[in-house]
Design an enzyme around this catalytic site. Structure first.
Site, short mmCIF file in Angstrom:
data_model
loop_
_atom_site.label_atom_id
_atom_site.label_comp_id
_atom_site.label_asym_id
_atom_site.label_seq_id
_atom_site.Cartn_x
_atom_site.Cartn_y
_atom_site.Cartn_z
N ASP A 115 0.86 -1.18 0.00
CA ASP A 115 0.00 0.00 0.00
C ASP A 115 0.89 1.23 0.00
O ASP A 115 1.99 1.21 0.56
CB ASP A 115 -0.90 0.01 1.23
CG ASP A 115 -2.02 -1.02 1.17
OD1 ASP A 115 -2.43 -1.38 0.05
OD2 ASP A 115 -2.49 -1.45 2.23
N ASP A 131 -6.94 -1.60 -4.60
CA ASP A 131 -8.02 -1.20 -3.69
C ASP A 131 -8.99 -0.24 -4.38
O ASP A 131 -10.20 -0.32 -4.20
CB ASP A 131 -7.45 -0.54 -2.43
CG ASP A 131 -6.57 -1.48 -1.62
OD1 ASP A 131 -6.73 -2.71 -1.72
OD2 ASP A 131 -5.72 -0.98 -0.87
#
Length: 158
Positions: A115, A131
């Site tokens: 991330d 995401d």
């Protein structure tokens, strides 16, 4: 259906390329401020799901991704034969598959999801391209199912 799979694979490749850049360029730095007080690039090894829930359940998420993929492909085969898949529903399915595959690849080969996008003006988890695919795909699917897909029994009227 082949187009759905090809586009999902291409989007997955784009996600993986962005994560490669994050690992190779951002990980050594850990954080780069893009817009002070608003947006940073922050490297995070996410070993859970959204908001870090179910931390360390790598194989659970991989198995869920496999099950979802099989279910979606079975649905597509049946629905495409009947010509019952609206264009925007295909779009949402492509996004959800690409996002699920992108994060599953991370879990399988890295042991964690990479991330790197962080909005610093709010308390929100760091996230990635996959995401974004899943969230946008799910919103589009929900809107289609709520407002455009008619109930077969009632014709969409109550």
């Amino acid at each position: 259906m082949a187009v759905v799979i090809i586009v999902a694979v291409l989007l997955t490749a784009l996600d993986q390329f962005s994560k490669y850049l994050a690992v190779s360029k951002l990980k050594p730095l850990e954080n780069v401020t893009v817009i002070d007080g608003f947006f940073d690039l922050t490297f995070v090894e996410n070993r859970g799901a959204a908001f870090g829930i179910l931390n360390g359940q790598r194989w659970f998420f991989i198995l869920i991704t496999i099950a979802v993929t099989i279910g979606v492909l079975i649905y597509l085969v049946k629905a495409v034969k009947k010509n019952e898949v609206p264009k925007f529903l295909r779009f949402s399915i492509v996004l959800i598959l690409a996002g699920a595959w992108g994060n599953a690849i991370d879990r399988l080969f890295r042991g964690y999801v990479v991330d790197y996008f962080e909005f610093t003006f709010i308390n929100y988890p760091v996230f990635n391209v996959a995401d974004i695919y899943v969230v946008v795909g799910t919103i589009v699917m929900a809107l289609i199912l709520i407002f455009f897909v008619k109930d077969e029994k009632t014709g969409g009227e109550e």
